[in-house]
Motif scaffolding. Structure first.
Motif, short mmCIF file in Angstrom:
data_model
loop_
_atom_site.label_atom_id
_atom_site.label_comp_id
_atom_site.label_asym_id
_atom_site.label_seq_id
_atom_site.Cartn_x
_atom_site.Cartn_y
_atom_site.Cartn_z
N GLY A 158 72.55 26.26 9.86
CA GLY A 158 73.28 27.06 8.89
C GLY A 158 73.41 28.47 9.43
O GLY A 158 73.24 28.71 10.64
N PRO A 159 73.69 29.44 8.57
CA PRO A 159 73.73 30.85 9.01
C PRO A 159 72.38 31.24 9.62
O PRO A 159 71.33 30.76 9.20
N THR A 160 72.42 32.14 10.57
CA THR A 160 71.20 32.55 11.26
C THR A 160 70.44 33.65 10.53
O THR A 160 69.39 34.09 10.97
N THR A 161 70.96 34.10 9.40
CA THR A 161 70.26 35.07 8.54
C THR A 161 70.37 34.60 7.09
O THR A 161 71.28 33.86 6.73
N PHE A 162 69.44 35.05 6.27
CA PHE A 162 69.54 34.83 4.83
C PHE A 162 70.62 35.76 4.27
O PHE A 162 70.78 36.89 4.74
N ASN A 163 71.33 35.31 3.25
CA ASN A 163 72.26 36.22 2.59
C ASN A 163 71.50 37.07 1.57
O ASN A 163 70.33 36.83 1.28
N ALA A 164 72.19 38.06 1.02
CA ALA A 164 71.52 39.04 0.15
C ALA A 164 70.92 38.37 -1.09
O ALA A 164 69.81 38.73 -1.52
N SER A 165 71.63 37.41 -1.67
CA SER A 165 71.12 36.79 -2.88
C SER A 165 69.86 35.97 -2.60
O SER A 165 68.93 35.92 -3.42
N GLU A 166 69.79 35.34 -1.42
CA GLU A 166 68.61 34.56 -1.08
C GLU A 166 67.42 35.47 -0.79
O GLU A 166 66.28 35.18 -1.18
N VAL A 167 67.68 36.59 -0.13
CA VAL A 167 66.61 37.57 0.10
C VAL A 167 66.09 38.08 -1.24
O VAL A 167 64.88 38.20 -1.45
N ASN B 180 53.82 44.12 2.10
CA ASN B 180 55.13 44.69 2.39
C ASN B 180 56.16 43.58 2.49
O ASN B 180 55.85 42.42 2.78
N PHE B 181 57.39 43.96 2.23
CA PHE B 181 58.53 43.06 2.36
C PHE B 181 59.60 43.89 3.07
O PHE B 181 60.59 44.30 2.50
N THR B 182 59.34 44.19 4.35
CA THR B 182 60.18 45.11 5.11
C THR B 182 61.39 44.40 5.66
O THR B 182 61.27 43.37 6.32
N LEU B 183 62.57 44.96 5.41
CA LEU B 183 63.81 44.36 5.91
C LEU B 183 64.16 45.00 7.25
O LEU B 183 64.45 46.18 7.33
N LEU B 184 64.10 44.18 8.31
CA LEU B 184 64.33 44.65 9.67
C LEU B 184 65.54 43.96 10.26
O LEU B 184 66.04 42.96 9.75
N GLY B 185 65.99 44.49 11.43
CA GLY B 185 67.08 43.86 12.14
C GLY B 185 68.33 43.76 11.29
O GLY B 185 68.78 44.74 10.68
N PRO B 186 68.92 42.57 11.19
CA PRO B 186 70.17 42.42 10.43
C PRO B 186 69.99 42.66 8.94
O PRO B 186 70.96 42.85 8.22
N TYR B 187 68.74 42.66 8.46
CA TYR B 187 68.50 42.88 7.04
C TYR B 187 68.34 44.36 6.69
O TYR B 187 68.31 44.72 5.52
N SER B 188 68.21 45.22 7.72
CA SER B 188 67.87 46.62 7.47
C SER B 188 68.98 47.36 6.72
O SER B 188 68.71 48.33 6.02
N THR B 189 70.22 46.91 6.88
CA THR B 189 71.33 47.57 6.17
C THR B 189 71.79 46.78 4.96
O THR B 189 72.79 47.12 4.34
N MET B 190 71.06 45.73 4.63
CA MET B 190 71.47 44.87 3.51
C MET B 190 71.22 45.58 2.18
O MET B 190 70.15 46.14 1.94
#
Length: 948
Positions: free
Chosen positions: A499-508, A533-543
């Motif tokens: 599937g997608p290689t990242t979680f989408n915003a709603s799943e996060v 902590n629930f730190t959003l890094l990489g592709p999630y950092s701007t989510m």
């Protein structure tokens, strides 16, 4: 034209004002005022709450504010959750928070709040979770909190609270988790707490409590954990009623100054963990058999006598039996371990040191899973007992205190873009599926076991089943036992394969909501947990995660939609007229005008034209490309004066690149050191951003370590590279004005010139060190979002967002381990720090040393290993400063046979400072030390080791 413009402007203003009025009245006015008051009393250095002044809290996505999705009977929406976990907030908690009358969750965990807990919180009758742990709150617990009859969880642990536990807490009639541990709370434990019939976990450890243990606690029908360690119940006996707990799983009364006999606890059917150590308990150990669930029995450091009960030979789940430092006599029954069947993941520690055992009954040949400790007993002086000596050394041994869950893969890690926080899914059912995980800091606050591996699989099932995820999507990256005992873990959650290689915003948002709302059902074995902590890094950092989904009433929705349409039409008309008019008089904009333009004149830094860059690289011909990173491509270029340079060209449209571009120019224009890459100039035109550096013909240190380079580095060369890198970073920390934290030290950011001199590069993520604050003091850290490269990130920075000079020390320590072993920081699910630590503790360090660096003096390698591991210590305060690192490396280099030649090329920048003696650095941490004495090192006798 004028006649048209006035009505359109008026229409725009009136429409937008109408929308503003509609939105401004969505949230109850008293709650809006309360939120503003809460914000005004907080200090928010990272500007997390910057949007708490724009629009309406319930419709404008205020950070951490979540509202009910329907309107109340008063026609307003109401705030139901405030979740501001781990946001580096300081200041105090305003009493106005009590005006949030319909709040369900108040979460300020892991910040730096000071002051007292507002008594006004006691008026929020709806409150279910009050989470204030991990701050610096002081004062006493307000009596008013006892009015919260719907409160399910109260966590105020790890603060500086004092005073007594209020008797009014008996009114917490829905309380299941009462965590008051790690404060300075004093006085007696109120017996009134026994009226809270719903109570599951009572954690009062590490306080200043005194008096007696309430015997009424045994009446609590659902109590699973009673943890009172490290208090002072001087002269108190354990109440006889404690043998009647019906559902207790864990009883921990360590170091409580208890006296008297040990109770018969055999009637507690599910008891798994018993710790009565470090008291003054006397008499024999009860002979009745404990529960089959028992994993841990710790009765050490008491005044017990008699023998080991025969019932201890029939405990199938036992992991730890600690009876050391008592007055026990008789024989040690070998059938304690002989009657057990071990799987490879299980372990049993039997610590009987410092007693009076005179014999061993049975075959003294325990399996590898058993660690038997008999030191300090008369049996150790008996030579007729075969193999006795190996169990008689006084030791602590490996208790399985840290580890990692490894699911290996045959994939090449180079193919997965780790710089962007992507990696292979370790347990993927599909070969080599690369994705970006969510990284979660997680802690078991009071587990009922002493050794985790046997329960690792069941823990993974426990977590994934309630996240509604597949088992392979969870990877336990690491775990470590902490004082408590508690267990800190780092979890990774991967998207589903194919599937997608990242979680989408709603799943996060869904996953985070489960963790932050404590929706996991209780588990007796794992006990209570806390989210670190629930730190959003990489592709999630701007989510951008929506805080809530708001169902606005139909009438208001229609009004907002119609008003918005009117505004859009009006604004479109104005823009069309404006553009049409401007086009008559304005020439068209060229691509050059769209450049960001570095509006500064920098001494010694040249501004190149785009044409000069194109000519230098043969119009950016692929043959001139020498590298590529997250910022863009790197080209080798020849300037008009034949100077060879490296040109780093940003990817088009890279906002991150634009920020790094400006940061690097500003920093490097004033940083000058032989171990830092020099900035020659920059290009900022034609929509392009390029940085021009001195060219480093020998590439990156990563190339040399991985074998991509044309040759290998021997040990002397590796020490030179280590010292050069350390000196460059030392300059940043101490000589630059103001000092700089690099934040992205890694082997690929250390370049080698024609003489293999190491030069630190890539300052795009660097931050200036703290300066004097309003009170005239210098803070020890910079609060910032987490950035860097996996494998090199300081765990403490990752957890707290506090960047310090010790964060750079950790990253450089990882580079040192790469130099020593040739390993990558993260490879096939293995972490280099853990792997080297384990090898070092097992005495197998030389088995993982990189064979390509030829022969080497063993003592020098041992000291280099010790230095590297010290740099990678979990706790920043245990790491050396960069000055200490430079001094130790110079000291190691002095021991080398070719020391004079090496040191002549790496002249100390602290030549006036005396270097420490050979043993100075090694004596700092008893857990990481060399087996070579200081006198041996100073004598100059340096044997060499040639790896096979």
């Amino acid at each position: 034209m004028l006649k048209l413009r006035i009505p359109i402007s008026a229409l725009v203003l009136s429409c937008c004002y109408f929308v503003y009025l509609v939105e401004a009245e969505v949230t109850a006015p008293s709650e809006v005022n309360a939120l503003i008051a809460v914000k005004s009393s907080l200090i928010d250095p990272m500007k997390h709450l910057a949007n708490w002044k724009k629009g309406d809290p319930c419709t404008s996505n205020w950070t951490g504010v979540i509202c009910f999705d329907t309107f109340g009977t008063d026609g307003y929406m109401h705030v139901c959750k405030i979740q501001l976990l781990n946001m580096n907030l300081s200041g105090s908690l305003a009493p106005a928070v009590g005006q949030l009358s319909q709040l369900l969750i108040l979460d300020f965990m892991w910040n730096e709040l000071t002051g007292s807990i507002p008594k006004e919180i006691g008026s929020i009758a709806s409150l279910r979770l009050l989470l204030l742990n991990g701050n610096k709150l002081s004062g006493s617990l307000p009596d008013e909190l006892g009015h919260l009859s719907n409160l399910n969880r109260l966590q105020v642990d790890l603060n500086q609270l004092s005073g007594p536990i209020p008797k009014s807490f008996a009114g917490l009639s829905s309380m299941r988790h009462l965590h008051l541990n790690n404060n300075t709370i004093s006085g007696h434990i109120p017996a009134e707490l026994s009226s809270i019939s719903t109570l599951l976990h009572l954690l009062l450890d590490n306080n200043n409590l005194s008096g007696y243990l309430p015997q009424e606690f045994s009446l609590l029908p659902d109590l699973r954990i009673l943890q009172l360690d490290n208090n002072n119940f001087e002269g108190t006996e354990i109440p006889a009623s404690y043998g009647n707990f019906s559902r207790l799983v864990k009883l921990s009364l360590r170091n409580c100054s208890l006296e008297g006999l040990i109770l018969d606890l055999s009637q507690i059917p599910n008891l798994s963990f018993l710790d009565l150590s470090h008291n003054r308990l006397s008499g024999p150990i009860p002979s009745n058999k404990l529960s089959d669930n028992i994993t841990t029995i710790d009765l050490s450091n008491n005044l017990l006598n008699g023998s080991i009960p025969a019932s201890f030979s029939d405990l199938p789940s036992l992991q730890r039996l600690s009876l050391e430092n008592n007055s026990l006599t008789g024989s040690v029954p070998a059938n304690i371990w002989q009657n057990m069947t071990f799987t490879p993941s299980e372990m049993l520690i039997i610590d009987l040191q410092e007693n009076s055992f005179s014999d061993v009954v049975g075959d003294l040949n325990p399996p590898e899973n058993v660690s038997l400790r008999l030191g300090g007993n008369p049996v150790c002086s008996k030579r007729n007992i075969t193999n006795i000596s190996q169990f008689c050394a006084n030791e602590g041994g490996d208790d399985g205190t840290r580890g990692n869950s490894v699911n290996s893969t045959n994939c090449l890690t180079q193919a997965c873009p780790t710089d962007n926080f992507f990696e292979y899914v370790p347990a993927s059912p599909v070969q080599c599926f690369c994705a970006s995980p969510l990284r979660i800091g997680y802690r078991l606050k009071s587990p009922s076991f002493s050794y985790f591996p046997p329960y690792e699989d069941s823990f993974e099932v426990y977590v994934t089943s309630y996240l509604n995820m597949e088992l392979y999507q969870l990877h336990i990256d690491s775990y470590a036992w902490e004082v408590g005992p508690r267990m800190r873990m780092y979890l990774k959650l991967f998207p589903v394969v194919n599937g997608p290689t990242t979680f989408n915003a709603s799943e996060v948002q869904r996953i985070r909501g489960i963790f932050t709302s404590w929706k996991f059902p209780g588990d007796d074995l794992f006990g209570p947990y806390e989210l670190l902590n629930f730190t959003l890094l990489g592709p999630y950092s701007t989510m951008i995660l929506p805080n809530q989904k708001t169902n606005i009433s139909k009438g208001i929705l229609v009004a907002i939609v119609l008003s918005s349409i009117a505004c859009v039409v009006a604004i479109s008309a104005m823009i069309t007229l404006f553009i049409a008019r401007k086009t008559r008089y304005q020439p068209s904009l060229s691509r050059k005008n769209l450049s960001s333009k570095v509006s500064m004149k920098l001494e010694g830094v040249k501004a190149f034209t785009f044409r000069e860059m194109a000519v230098a690289t043969d119009n950016f011909n692929r043959s001139t490309q020498v590298g590529q990173g997250g910022y863009g491509k790197v080209y080798k270029g020849n300037l008009y004066d034949n100077t060879v340079v490296a040109i780093k060209r940003a990817e088009e449209g890279s906002l991150q690149g634009q920020k790094e571009f400006l940061t690097e120019i500003k920093l490097l224009s004033r940083l000058h050191h032989r171990n830092l890459v020099s900035l020659v100039g920059y290009c900022d035109e034609e929509g392009e951003q390029m940085l021009v550096y001195e060219f480093m013909p020998n590439g990156t240190l990563r190339d040399w370590i991985s074998g991509k380079a044309k040759d290998y580095l021997n040990f002397s060369m590796r020490l030179r590279v280590a010292l050069g890198s350390a000196k460059g970073i030392l300059y940043l920390h101490t000589e630059a004005n103001p000092p700089v934290f690099h934040r992205d030290i890694k082997a690929s950011n250390i370049l080698l010139d024609s003489k293999l001199t190491a030069k630190v590069a890539d300052f795009g993520l660097s931050r200036l060190a703290p300066v004097l604050d309003d009170e005239g003091t210098v803070p020890h850290h910079v609060s910032t979002i987490v950035k860097g490269t996996p494998g090199y990130l300081d765990p403490e920075y990752f957890l707290t967002h506090k960047l310090t000079d010790k964060s750079d020390v950790y990253s450089l320590g990882v580079v040192f381990l790469e130099l020593l072993t040739g390993m990558q920081p993260i490879s096939h699910g293995k972490n280099i720090v853990r792997e080297v630590n384990m090898a070092h503790q097992a005495g197998m360090m030389f088995s993982i040393i990189d064979s390509r660096m030829g022969s080497y003096p063993s003592e020098c390698v041992e000291r280099f290993v010790a230095l590297a591991l010290m740099c990678c210590h979990d706790k920043p305060e245990k790491r050396p400063s960069m000055l200490d690192v430079v001094r130790e490396l110079e000291s190691i280099l002095k021991m080398m046979p070719d020391a004079d030649a090496i040191l002549s090329e790496t002249t100390s920048i602290y030549s006036g400072t005396s270097l420490p003696s050979s043993s100075t650095f090694m004596s700092r941490d008893p857990h990481i030390s060399s087996s070579v004495s200081g006198s041996d090192l100073i004598s100059g006798v340096v044997p060499t080791v040639t790896p096979r």
